[in-house]
Design an enzyme around this catalytic site. Structure first.
Site, PDB file in Angstrom:
ATOM      1  N   CYS A 128       5.704 -21.113  11.134  1.00  0.00           N
ATOM      2  CA  CYS A 128       6.193 -20.239  12.213  1.00  0.00           C
ATOM      3  C   CYS A 128       6.781 -18.927  11.682  1.00  0.00           C
ATOM      4  CB  CYS A 128       7.201 -20.982  13.078  1.00  0.00           C
ATOM      5  SG  CYS A 128       8.449 -21.861  12.137  1.00  0.00           S
ATOM      6  N   HIS A 241      12.860 -17.391  16.292  1.00  0.00           N
ATOM      7  CA  HIS A 241      13.350 -17.008  14.961  1.00  0.00           C
ATOM      8  C   HIS A 241      13.464 -15.483  14.887  1.00  0.00           C
ATOM      9  CE1 HIS A 241      12.616 -21.044  13.814  1.00  0.00           C
ATOM     10  NE2 HIS A 241      11.567 -20.910  13.042  1.00  0.00           N
TER      11      HIS A 241
END
Ligand code: A2P
Length: 332
Positions: A128, A241
């Site tokens: 990710c 994130h």
């Protein structure tokens, strides 16, 4: 054309997002099978007007299936992805199990869609943090090759799965109530804390997440010569994130050029309002398809004009995992 599809790990954080994205993007499904462990077998999950029943994954689960979207952890993928591929499926695998295999394409659709053609039944979805960095860095790299990347991440609980997200919420409540709380999923209390990413630390001192960002980016960009260093930490954010990215280009580059390139780049949204000090934030990136990019500025520590600093946020479950995998399936 429509595809007989299975989701392996359908009850997890990424699995739930697969279900959402397949509906939102009206993915052409001939059928949809939900697979997980025996813990979830028999569980009902709503999908559109229907209710689907979760099945325990077995060696036989993939007979008659064409596409598998897999996100049940590396060990499960190692076991079942080859079985599914042998049964004739194409597996888009979200785990790290096959990412660095030479004959498995590792794909970010905005970067290296052509690599999909070389698949032999398994296509790997990158880490990710790697995806979230690669989407905005690639269009810049194409114009002016990047020589070095220094990246620091601010990673949400979602990256450690649904149980870690629940643990962050529980831990925050306990902290505010003055109750003792012992984490079980993450190695340290996540609420009101920051700690080194919960992957193993290698002999060189880099944790596995940091190593993935380096090696996967070099593979996806087909650029083993790019120098990359990463520091990956968990922050008390539920999902999405963020990353501070420092770039050293081959030739001088201006902030204006970076903004111009990124404003035309697929999968990127510029959020860069200096007057209001409004830059990418994980809360704004949550549920968004694009990677938010901002706080773009010349790196004053590179007097040759080749350096740029920027800050990005991207939904880890969405573009960092499920959306990227569904985009790969769409390309297929
Ligand atoms: P289950 O809910 O049955 O445990 P997350 O990344 O959010 O933690 O989700 C992990 C996903 O992987 C869940 O769907 C989970 O199913 C699935 N999973 C975990 N272990 C296994 C296993 N041994 N066999 C099949 N699926 C598994």
């Amino acid at each position: 054309m429509s595809y007989k599809t299975a989701i392996l790990g359908a009850t997890g954080a990424v699995g739930a997002e697969f279900l959402k994205i397949l509906q939102q993007r009206e993915f052409p499904l001939a059928s949809l099978k939900l697979l997980a462990s025996s813990r979830s077998a028999g569980k009902k999950i709503p999908f559109g007007d229907e209710e689907l029943t979760v099945e325990k994954v077995t060696e036989k689960s993939f007979d008659g299936v064409e596409l598998v979207l897999s996100s049940a952890g590396g060990a499960i993928s190692k076991k079942f992805a080859p079985i599914a591929a042998a049964a004739g499926c194409v597996v888009v695998d979200n785990t790290s199990a096959f990412r660095m295999d030479a004959d498995v394409p590792l794909v970010v659709p905005e970067v290296n869609p052509e690599d999909i053609k070389n698949h032999k039944g398994i296509i790997a979805n990158p880490n990710c943090s790697t995806i979230i960095m690669n989407v905005p860095v690639w269009p810049l790299h194409k114009e002016n090759p990047v020589r070095r990347i220094v990246v620091s991440t601010y990673q949400a609980a979602s990256g450690a799965g649904a149980a870690a997200m629940a643990e962050l919420a529980e831990g925050a409540k306990a902290f505010l109530d003055g109750r003792e709380f012992t984490p079980k999923v993450l190695p340290h209390p996540a609420a009101f804390n920051v700690f080194c990413h919960n992957s193993n630390v290698g002999p060189d001192g880099y944790n596995l997440e940091e190593a993935k960002m380096v090696l996967e980016t070099q593979k996806i960009f087909h650029a083993p010569e790019i120098l990359i260093t990463a520091t990956c930490v968990r922050v008390p954010v539920m999902r999405a994130h963020s990353e501070a990215i420092n770039l050293q280009f081959t030739r001088p580059i201006t902030e204006g050029e970076v903004r111009e390139i990124l404003s035309a780049a697929p999968g990127v949204r510029i959020v860069d309002d200096r007057q209001r000090s409004y830059f990418p934030m994980p809360l704004d990136a949550t549920d968004a398809d694009e990677i938010l990019v901002g706080h773009i500025r010349r790196d004053i520590s590179q007097p040759d004009g080749c350096g740029i600093e920027m800050f990005v946020s991207g939904d880890q479950i969405r573009k960092g995992a499920a959306l990227n995998a569904v985009q790969i399936a769409e390309l297929l």
